[in-house]
Design a protein around this motif. Structure first.
Motif, mmCIF file in Angstrom:
data_model
loop_
_atom_site.group_PDB
_atom_site.id
_atom_site.type_symbol
_atom_site.label_atom_id
_atom_site.label_comp_id
_atom_site.label_asym_id
_atom_site.label_seq_id
_atom_site.Cartn_x
_atom_site.Cartn_y
_atom_site.Cartn_z
ATOM 1 N N ASP A 192 0.829 -1.215 0.000
ATOM 2 C CA ASP A 192 0.000 0.000 0.000
ATOM 3 C C ASP A 192 0.858 1.258 0.000
ATOM 4 O OD1 ASP A 192 -2.246 -1.560 0.005
ATOM 5 O OD2 ASP A 192 -2.618 -1.387 2.161
ATOM 6 N N LEU A 193 1.975 1.231 0.737
ATOM 7 C CA LEU A 193 2.872 2.390 0.775
ATOM 8 C C LEU A 193 3.519 2.624 -0.582
ATOM 9 C CD1 LEU A 193 4.584 1.945 4.266
ATOM 10 C CD2 LEU A 193 2.960 3.734 3.589
ATOM 11 N N ASP A 194 3.887 1.533 -1.266
ATOM 12 C CA ASP A 194 4.454 1.676 -2.613
ATOM 13 C C ASP A 194 3.448 2.292 -3.568
ATOM 14 O OD1 ASP A 194 6.891 0.654 -1.915
ATOM 15 O OD2 ASP A 194 6.433 -1.406 -2.525
ATOM 16 N N ILE A 195 2.194 1.837 -3.477
ATOM 17 C CA ILE A 195 1.147 2.396 -4.334
ATOM 18 C C ILE A 195 0.957 3.875 -4.050
ATOM 19 C CG2 ILE A 195 -1.329 2.317 -4.829
ATOM 20 C CD1 ILE A 195 -1.226 -0.695 -4.278
ATOM 21 N N ALA A 250 3.159 5.964 -2.717
ATOM 22 C CA ALA A 250 4.339 6.710 -3.147
ATOM 23 C C ALA A 250 4.317 6.947 -4.660
ATOM 24 C CB ALA A 250 5.605 5.954 -2.742
ATOM 25 N N ASN A 251 3.949 5.911 -5.436
ATOM 26 C CA ASN A 251 3.873 6.067 -6.893
ATOM 27 C C ASN A 251 2.804 7.076 -7.287
ATOM 28 O OD1 ASN A 251 5.907 4.183 -7.379
ATOM 29 N ND2 ASN A 251 4.480 2.453 -7.438
ATOM 30 N N ARG A 252 1.695 7.050 -6.553
ATOM 31 C CA ARG A 252 0.616 7.996 -6.835
ATOM 32 C C ARG A 252 1.074 9.430 -6.568
ATOM 33 N NH1 ARG A 252 -4.478 6.343 -3.709
ATOM 34 N NH2 ARG A 252 -4.204 4.529 -5.080
ATOM 35 N N LYS A 253 1.823 9.638 -5.474
ATOM 36 C CA LYS A 253 2.332 10.970 -5.142
ATOM 37 C C LYS A 253 3.343 11.444 -6.180
ATOM 38 C CE LYS A 253 0.152 11.870 -1.297
ATOM 39 N NZ LYS A 253 -0.794 13.030 -1.197
ATOM 40 N N ARG A 254 4.186 10.517 -6.674
ATOM 41 C CA ARG A 254 5.167 10.887 -7.692
ATOM 42 C C ARG A 254 4.475 11.350 -8.964
ATOM 43 N NH1 ARG A 254 7.575 5.788 -6.213
ATOM 44 N NH2 ARG A 254 9.248 6.094 -4.673
ATOM 45 N N ARG A 255 3.413 10.649 -9.353
ATOM 46 C CA ARG A 255 2.682 11.046 -10.557
ATOM 47 C C ARG A 255 2.034 12.411 -10.370
ATOM 48 N NH1 ARG A 255 1.178 5.494 -10.674
ATOM 49 N NH2 ARG A 255 -0.811 5.996 -9.673
ATOM 50 N N GLN A 256 1.483 12.631 -9.180
ATOM 51 C CA GLN A 256 0.856 13.929 -8.921
ATOM 52 C C GLN A 256 1.871 15.055 -8.985
ATOM 53 O OE1 GLN A 256 -1.041 13.363 -5.112
ATOM 54 N NE2 GLN A 256 -2.825 12.327 -5.986
#
Length: 214
Positions: free
Chosen positions: A194-197, A199-205
């Motif tokens: 869940d943390l990886d998901i 983190a990836n979502r924040k990077r895209r944002q």
């Protein structure tokens, strides 16, 4: 969670309605909480385990005779061969569980015919003998709260399976996962995913916001 009664009707090799008492016995003030089913090979012992799993987990149940069958095909196969077209097949499990600090009786029943409607069984739940549609709608999530499918094989098992496990050098993944689930160890792995998901979502944002800035 204490099993009290299993009722099967026209299920597998069992023709008609059969009621099995699962209540823990008390002998000389000593409770005997383990229930053993004995019989010859092919006598229907594993079918009883399958019936309990099926009642609790429906299409997610890890039944012995399912293999690669789809759920509709498995339901058709599970009907006793002597059952007439209009007769129902059912598995029903009665058990006690503590809900909000109160002891509650659950009666979970799944029923279907040789040609199940929409390829599904019909689930019914009685709580202290009262039907509860809210529990029916959310049963898959609720059962995971107090009897996760991952640990069910630690309580509902076949003696032959235990012998096979004892002969192995290392336990299969399904047993490892069941023990991890019982101890809550899978939570850390789930949290890491869940943390990886996140983190990836924040990077895209952040990337999108930088592109908008240009």
């Amino acid at each position: 969670m204490i099993f009290l009664e299993l009722t099967i009707e026209n299920f597998g090799p069992y023709r008609g309605k059969q009621v099995i008492d699962l209540r823990p016995k008390i002998n000389d003030n000593v409770i005997s909480p383990i229930v053993l089913f004995g019989g010859m090979n092919g006598g229907g012992k594993t079918t009883l385990m399958d019936a309990m799993r099926l009642a609790l987990y429906g299409q997610r149940a890890q039944c012995s005779t399912r293999g690669t069958l789809s759920y509709p095909d498995f339901l058709k196969q599970a009907v006793n061969k002597q059952t007439l077209a209009h007769e129902e097949t059912s598995v029903e499990l009665l058990f006690e569980h503590i809900v909000k600090n109160m002891q509650v009786e659950f009666r979970v029943k799944r029923r279907w015919t040789k040609n199940p409607k929409n390829g599904k069984d019909i689930l019914g739940i009685l709580i202290d003998d009262w039907p509860d549609s809210a529990w029916v709608e959310t049963w898959d999530e609720r059962i995971e709260d107090f009897f996760p499918i991952g640990i069910s094989n630690l309580f509902l098992f076949d003696g032959e399976q235990v012998k096979e496990l004892a002969d192995l050098d290392s336990p299969p993944n399904v047993v490892v996962q069941a023990i991890q689930s019982l101890l809550g160890l899978e939570l850390s792995e789930r949290l890491a995913v869940d943390l990886d998901i996140l983190a990836n979502r924040k990077r895209r944002q952040l990337a999108d916001s930088k592109e908008l800035a240009y």
